[in-house]
Motif scaffolding. Structure first.
Motif, mmCIF file in Angstrom:
data_model
loop_
_atom_site.group_PDB
_atom_site.id
_atom_site.type_symbol
_atom_site.label_atom_id
_atom_site.label_comp_id
_atom_site.label_asym_id
_atom_site.label_seq_id
_atom_site.Cartn_x
_atom_site.Cartn_y
_atom_site.Cartn_z
ATOM 1 N N TRP A 46 6.294 3.039 -4.278
ATOM 2 C CA TRP A 46 5.411 2.284 -3.380
ATOM 3 C C TRP A 46 3.999 2.236 -3.950
ATOM 4 O O TRP A 46 3.372 1.173 -3.961
ATOM 5 C CB TRP A 46 5.405 2.929 -2.001
ATOM 6 N N TYR A 47 3.484 3.379 -4.434
ATOM 7 C CA TYR A 47 2.130 3.399 -4.973
ATOM 8 C C TYR A 47 2.046 2.554 -6.250
ATOM 9 O O TYR A 47 1.051 1.862 -6.483
ATOM 10 C CB TYR A 47 1.669 4.828 -5.264
ATOM 11 N N THR A 48 3.098 2.590 -7.063
ATOM 12 C CA THR A 48 3.118 1.774 -8.278
ATOM 13 C C THR A 48 3.028 0.292 -7.922
ATOM 14 O O THR A 48 2.290 -0.471 -8.548
ATOM 15 C CB THR A 48 4.396 2.043 -9.092
ATOM 16 N N TRP A 49 3.775 -0.112 -6.909
ATOM 17 C CA TRP A 49 3.722 -1.500 -6.450
ATOM 18 C C TRP A 49 2.316 -1.858 -5.964
ATOM 19 O O TRP A 49 1.841 -2.967 -6.197
ATOM 20 C CB TRP A 49 4.721 -1.727 -5.328
ATOM 21 N N LEU A 50 1.671 -0.920 -5.305
ATOM 22 C CA LEU A 50 0.324 -1.179 -4.795
ATOM 23 C C LEU A 50 -0.633 -1.466 -5.953
ATOM 24 O O LEU A 50 -1.423 -2.408 -5.907
ATOM 25 C CB LEU A 50 -0.169 0.020 -3.979
ATOM 26 N N GLU A 51 -0.537 -0.653 -7.016
ATOM 27 C CA GLU A 51 -1.402 -0.868 -8.175
ATOM 28 C C GLU A 51 -1.021 -2.128 -8.958
ATOM 29 O O GLU A 51 -1.858 -2.725 -9.635
ATOM 30 C CB GLU A 51 -1.354 0.346 -9.110
ATOM 31 N N GLN A 52 0.234 -2.513 -8.848
ATOM 32 C CA GLN A 52 0.684 -3.709 -9.559
ATOM 33 C C GLN A 52 0.357 -4.995 -8.803
ATOM 34 O O GLN A 52 0.642 -6.091 -9.304
ATOM 35 C CB GLN A 52 2.191 -3.627 -9.823
ATOM 36 N N GLY A 53 -0.188 -4.866 -7.615
ATOM 37 C CA GLY A 53 -0.545 -6.051 -6.839
ATOM 38 C C GLY A 53 0.626 -6.687 -6.126
ATOM 39 O O GLY A 53 0.585 -7.882 -5.794
ATOM 40 N N ARG A 54 1.692 -5.903 -5.880
ATOM 41 C CA ARG A 54 2.829 -6.439 -5.136
ATOM 42 C C ARG A 54 2.405 -6.748 -3.690
ATOM 43 O O ARG A 54 1.488 -6.118 -3.147
ATOM 44 C CB ARG A 54 3.978 -5.436 -5.116
ATOM 45 N N PRO A 55 3.077 -7.704 -3.026
ATOM 46 C CA PRO A 55 2.720 -8.072 -1.639
ATOM 47 C C PRO A 55 3.206 -7.061 -0.611
ATOM 48 O O PRO A 55 4.172 -7.292 0.130
ATOM 49 C CB PRO A 55 3.408 -9.434 -1.463
ATOM 50 N N ILE A 56 2.554 -5.915 -0.562
ATOM 51 C CA ILE A 56 2.868 -4.897 0.441
ATOM 52 C C ILE A 56 1.627 -4.686 1.299
ATOM 53 O O ILE A 56 0.507 -4.972 0.886
ATOM 54 C CB ILE A 56 3.312 -3.567 -0.205
ATOM 55 N N ASN A 57 1.839 -4.187 2.501
ATOM 56 C CA ASN A 57 0.748 -4.033 3.461
ATOM 57 C C ASN A 57 0.534 -2.564 3.799
ATOM 58 O O ASN A 57 1.206 -2.026 4.688
ATOM 59 C CB ASN A 57 1.036 -4.826 4.733
ATOM 60 N N PRO A 58 -0.369 -1.884 3.124
ATOM 61 C CA PRO A 58 -0.615 -0.463 3.416
ATOM 62 C C PRO A 58 -1.301 -0.291 4.764
ATOM 63 O O PRO A 58 -2.119 -1.113 5.165
ATOM 64 C CB PRO A 58 -1.532 -0.027 2.272
ATOM 65 N N SER A 59 -0.946 0.777 5.450
ATOM 66 C CA SER A 59 -1.567 1.072 6.736
ATOM 67 C C SER A 59 -2.909 1.768 6.531
ATOM 68 O O SER A 59 -3.207 2.258 5.435
ATOM 69 C CB SER A 59 -0.654 1.973 7.568
ATOM 70 N N VAL A 60 -3.705 1.818 7.589
ATOM 71 C CA VAL A 60 -4.984 2.525 7.525
ATOM 72 C C VAL A 60 -4.756 3.994 7.196
ATOM 73 O O VAL A 60 -5.505 4.599 6.423
ATOM 74 C CB VAL A 60 -5.736 2.374 8.860
ATOM 75 N N HIS A 61 -3.720 4.587 7.781
ATOM 76 C CA HIS A 61 -3.425 6.005 7.550
ATOM 77 C C HIS A 61 -3.144 6.270 6.069
ATOM 78 O O HIS A 61 -3.653 7.243 5.494
ATOM 79 C CB HIS A 61 -2.217 6.414 8.393
ATOM 80 N N VAL A 62 -2.362 5.409 5.434
ATOM 81 C CA VAL A 62 -2.036 5.590 4.021
ATOM 82 C C VAL A 62 -3.266 5.366 3.149
ATOM 83 O O VAL A 62 -3.525 6.129 2.203
ATOM 84 C CB VAL A 62 -0.895 4.637 3.617
ATOM 85 N N LEU A 63 -4.035 4.334 3.471
ATOM 86 C CA LEU A 63 -5.255 4.083 2.707
ATOM 87 C C LEU A 63 -6.217 5.261 2.804
ATOM 88 O O LEU A 63 -6.884 5.619 1.821
ATOM 89 C CB LEU A 63 -5.945 2.814 3.212
ATOM 90 N N ASP A 64 -6.277 5.865 3.961
ATOM 91 C CA ASP A 64 -7.161 7.016 4.146
ATOM 92 C C ASP A 64 -6.710 8.174 3.263
ATOM 93 O O ASP A 64 -7.532 8.871 2.661
ATOM 94 C CB ASP A 64 -7.145 7.423 5.622
ATOM 95 N N ALA A 65 -5.390 8.392 3.167
ATOM 96 C CA ALA A 65 -4.864 9.471 2.317
ATOM 97 C C ALA A 65 -5.161 9.195 0.840
ATOM 98 O O ALA A 65 -5.533 10.097 0.090
ATOM 99 C CB ALA A 65 -3.360 9.606 2.545
ATOM 100 N N ILE A 66 -5.015 7.950 0.421
ATOM 101 C CA ILE A 66 -5.317 7.591 -0.967
ATOM 102 C C ILE A 66 -6.803 7.761 -1.254
ATOM 103 O O ILE A 66 -7.202 8.263 -2.309
ATOM 104 C CB ILE A 66 -4.870 6.143 -1.251
ATOM 105 N N ALA A 67 -7.640 7.359 -0.293
ATOM 106 C CA ALA A 67 -9.090 7.486 -0.467
ATOM 107 C C ALA A 67 -9.498 8.940 -0.631
ATOM 108 O O ALA A 67 -10.359 9.270 -1.456
ATOM 109 C CB ALA A 67 -9.820 6.850 0.722
ATOM 110 N N ARG A 68 -8.890 9.823 0.155
ATOM 111 C CA ARG A 68 -9.207 11.256 0.028
ATOM 112 C C ARG A 68 -8.756 11.787 -1.320
ATOM 113 O O ARG A 68 -9.463 12.564 -1.971
ATOM 114 C CB ARG A 68 -8.538 12.047 1.160
ATOM 115 N N THR A 69 -7.562 11.377 -1.751
ATOM 116 C CA THR A 69 -7.034 11.842 -3.032
ATOM 117 C C THR A 69 -7.916 11.411 -4.193
ATOM 118 O O THR A 69 -8.178 12.191 -5.126
ATOM 119 C CB THR A 69 -5.608 11.303 -3.238
ATOM 120 N N LEU A 70 -8.407 10.183 -4.152
ATOM 121 C CA LEU A 70 -9.228 9.642 -5.235
ATOM 122 C C LEU A 70 -10.709 9.969 -5.059
ATOM 123 O O LEU A 70 -11.533 9.532 -5.859
ATOM 124 C CB LEU A 70 -9.038 8.122 -5.315
#
Length: 321
Positions: free
Chosen positions: A58-82
């Motif tokens: 799923w994360y690979t698809w996100l970086e590849q620009g695939r048409p997926i819709n991340p939730s606010v909760h997931v984006l928040d987790a990625i933001a904390r990680t990065l």
């Protein structure tokens, strides 16, 4: 450019941004062993996925620009990680199609200098609201006008909720319906930017269940932008006070608004000064009772008509930077 092309461009930009952020973080920064034969200067995709608690594919698809819709909760987790700062987090949410930071973070992100500005505005009443009309900060003159509202629990300090649920005897506005109708229209306009956010949809559902009057106004789909407005309040201690509001934007919080309440005339100025020095205790008295609930029933509403709106008076508070 078509909307489809814009979305594709945004997804591509999102992938590029995520790669640039993970490449600046070393495994040692997040407590991982460096390993051998690393071809990337920072974290690998699978490491970001592991730390954020999402699937590698799923994360690979996100970086590849695939048409997926991340939730606010997931984006928040990625933001904390990065380890994204506030500006980077805002950029991340924008690229992902979530136009604002999660509502729960609005209060913690309020710049401390905002309170200093609010206090400096005394003897004018002033407060900062979120786009959902949550009260975020205020000054002492504002407390004099709305002591019970300020004293409420933080999760209950919402202007629209207060209008529709507080008893009429504790609502100082002379015409509560005329006061709240444009607020609901502004809420509806802001809601369009937060359609998938549980904090927003949950708020609307709860208030609709609590107040049929709100549900009826909400179903009208009226929208409006913030603008100058004359508010008329009446208190047992001083009588009627007329206030003119001016709305200002807050740099760094695109959806927050600083509202200044200026007395319309010398008499209102004197009465406002009295309340600032002696806040009304009417609703907090031990023997005070409530005759009936707030604006809840259909019978409480006059027919919904039109109301004038004005352009937003915008002043960027660049002193905050």
């Amino acid at each position: 450019m078509s909307s489809k092309s814009i979305r594709a461009q945004r997804r591509s930009e999102l992938g590029t941004f995520l790669r640039s952020r993970r490449e600046r973080i070393t495994p040692d920064d997040v407590g991982l062993a460096p390993g051998v034969r690393r071809r990337t200067p920072g974290l690998r995709r699978e490491e970001v996925a592991l730390l954020a608690g999402v699937g590698v594919t799923w994360y690979t698809w996100l970086e590849q620009g695939r048409p997926i819709n991340p939730s606010v909760h997931v984006l928040d987790a990625i933001a904390r990680t990065l380890r994204l700062d506030r500006a980077e987090r805002e950029h991340l949410y924008q690229l992902a199609g979530v136009p604002a930071l999660p509502p729960a973070e609005e209060r913690s992100m309020l710049d401390p200098q905002v309170q200093l500005i609010l206090d400096t505005l005394d003897p004018l009443a002033a407060a900062v609201y979120s786009s959902r009309f949550d009260l975020l900060a205020w000054n002492s003159t504002f407390t004099g006008l709305f002591p019970a509202f300020v004293a409420a629990a933080p999760e209950s300090r919402n202007v629209i909720w207060e209008h529709f649920t507080s008893p009429p005897c504790c609502n100082p506005f002379v015409d509560p319906i005329a006061e709240v109708r444009p607020l609901v229209a502004m809420l509806r306009a802001a809601f369009g930017r937060h359609l998938a956010e549980p904090a927003w949809t949950g708020f609307v559902h709860r208030l609709s269940a609590e107040s049929p009057a709100f549900a009826r106004m909400w179903s009208a789909h009226d929208v409006a932008e913030p603008g100058p407005h004359v508010k008329v309040l009446r208190y047992e201690e001083v009588g009627e006070i007329r206030l003119t509001t001016t709305t200002l934007t807050v740099v760094g919080m695109p959806e927050a608004r600083l509202v200044v309440y200026a007395p319309a005339g010398e008499q209102s100025r004197q009465r406002l000064a009295h309340l600032a020095a002696h806040p009304s205790r009417h609703c907090s008295l031990p023997d005070h009772g409530h005759a009936r609930p707030g604006i809840r029933a259909e019978a409480d509403l006059a027919p919904i008509g039109t109301f004038p709106t004005s352009d937003l008076v915008t002043v960027e508070l660049r002193a905050l930077r």
